[in-house]
Design an enzyme around this catalytic site. Structure first.
Site, short mmCIF file in Angstrom:
data_model
loop_
_atom_site.label_atom_id
_atom_site.label_comp_id
_atom_site.label_asym_id
_atom_site.label_seq_id
_atom_site.Cartn_x
_atom_site.Cartn_y
_atom_site.Cartn_z
N GLU A 165 37.89 41.02 35.47
CA GLU A 165 38.37 39.09 36.06
C GLU A 165 36.97 38.98 35.94
OE1 GLU A 165 37.97 35.94 38.52
OE2 GLU A 165 37.21 37.59 39.26
N GLU A 166 36.20 39.37 36.49
CA GLU A 166 34.08 38.80 36.69
C GLU A 166 33.66 38.70 35.31
OE1 GLU A 166 33.29 37.83 38.98
OE2 GLU A 166 34.26 38.94 40.82
N HIS A 203 29.73 37.59 45.84
CA HIS A 203 28.78 37.92 45.33
C HIS A 203 26.90 38.11 45.96
CE1 HIS A 203 30.88 36.61 41.26
NE2 HIS A 203 32.20 37.23 42.83
N ASP A 239 37.77 45.24 38.93
CA ASP A 239 36.23 45.49 38.16
C ASP A 239 35.50 45.25 39.75
OD1 ASP A 239 37.10 42.45 38.26
OD2 ASP A 239 35.68 42.08 36.83
#
Length: 386
Positions: free
Chosen positions: A138-139, A361, A79
């Site tokens: 995962e996020e 990020h 993702d």
């Protein structure tokens, strides 16, 4: 750049091109259907059977080894993040507005595909059964790893490994922390219901903003006075919403935050104490406190036996000076759900360089693709020798 034994320039370049494809076509957590379809297409081309028992858009495949006495699971996450990518000089910049691979998952997916390609071309060298896990979400919460574990993805697995390309670690290093390596991360939402009124007559109100300031301070006492000092933990407030007027005390305040802990015991204590303090402290001021915990990830525990095997593989594969023992960090990763159930380890592949100078990020984050051959080699060596 680390020298590789099994990964030649052709496989490395092929994998880099796959990574760029994924980078140009990112998908958010739970929406990775095009990515999954692409992964399935490649695995089918390699002749590796897909396992259809698991929820979409996860992709699970099983490469059967020549002996099959042991089963090794290798995991990659697929993702992307809700970020607008910056950096116009990239020929592979995201084509999806507001979505980018800002954490390296495009590299993880491509790397596991590269390892799968190598195995399909060298089947006689692979003795172990290899479970290939291309994981969604995962996020996000709920965790994609947690869902796959519930669905039985680890049944019959002896050991599991995952890798993460890390911009905070120099290019040319590979390493991990043994034991507790990453923190848990759970979110919470709090609503404080007071009694609103005129700012000039506070005695006629129950001020939820004032109460919120006490609650935020009280939460820090959990870490300083309730938590074992040897068990790391942190409570952070990330948001607070109240009224909109200069002279009106609002009825309600909403608070959002996170709880991070390095051990299961610390996480449980902080969950209990934040909930208790919300109810009791608000009640002491004549207000009502409503607390909601949003489950995220558990602490990530790298099993010493899996770490010892991985360290030996790294040193034999890449030579001395590549392995680096790392300190635990308060970041979180849902690979923790796999190693909660099975022996395994999560391994960092360093890539800090001029190209990869921005943190994860960040809208300018990028992978230094010079690290990818070592990532493929590591995945292959873990499959062969773990």
């Amino acid at each position: 750049m680390i020298q590789t034994k099994l990964v030649d320039s052709e496989l490395a370049e092929w994998t880099i091109q796959q990574r760029r494809h994924f980078h140009m076509h990112p998908e958010l957590s739970g929406q990775e259907y095009r990515t999954a379809a692409y992964v399935k297409e490649k695995l089918t081309e390699f002749g590796i059977p897909l396992d259809s028992r698991f929820s979409a858009p996860n992709v699970i495949a099983l490469f059967k080894g020549t002996e099959g006495k042991k089963t090794i699971a290798l995991r990659a996450d697929m993702d992307a993040l809700p970020l607008q990518e910056e950096g116009d000089n990239k020929p592979y910049i995201s084509t999806v507005p507001g979505v980018m691979h800002g954490c390296g998952h495009d590299g993880h997916t491509a790397t596991l595909l590269g390892a799968a390609k190598w195995m399909s071309e060298n089947p006689k060298l692979v003795k172990n059964n290899i479970v290939l896990i291309f994981q969604s979400s995962e996020e996000a919460s709920p965790s994609g790893a947690q869902q796959l574990v519930k669905e039985g993805v680890l049944e019959g697995v002896d050991v599991i490994y995952g890798i993460h390309y890390i911009s905070g670690m120099p290019l040319g290093e590979i390493g991990f922390a043994t034991g507790y390596a990453m923190a848990s991360c759970d979110d919470f939402e709090i609503t404080i219901e007071g009694k609103g009124g005129h700012g000039g007559y506070p005695h006629e109100t129950v001020d939820p903003i004032y109460i919120a300031t006490h609650l935020i301070q009280a939460f820090q006492s959990i870490v300083s006075r309730n938590l074992n000092p040897l068990h790391a933990g942190v409570i952070s407030i990330g948001g607070m919403q109240a009224g909109h007027s200069f002279n009106v005390i609002p009825e309600k305040v909403s608070i959002q935050g996170t709880i991070r802990a390095m051990t299961f015991e610390a996480a449980e204590l902080m969950h209990q104490k934040t909930a208790q303090l919300t109810e009791s402290l608000c009640a002491s001021f004549g207000a009502k406190g409503h607390y909601r915990l949003i489950e995220g990830t558990v602490p990530l525990y790298n099993h010493p036996e899996a770490c010892e095997a991985a360290k030996e593989i790294i040193e034999k594969s890449f030579g001395e000076g590549v392995f680096a023992e790392k300190e635990p960090v308060m970041g979180a990763e849902d690979f923790s759900y796999y190693v909660k159930e099975k022996t395994g380890a999560f391994i960092n592949v360093g890539m800090r360089s001029e190209k990869s100078q921005y943190p994860h990020h960040h809208p300018k984050f990028d992978i230094d693709e010079a690290a990818i051959p070592a990532g493929i080699e590591l995945m292959i060596q873990l499959a062969l020798n773990a």
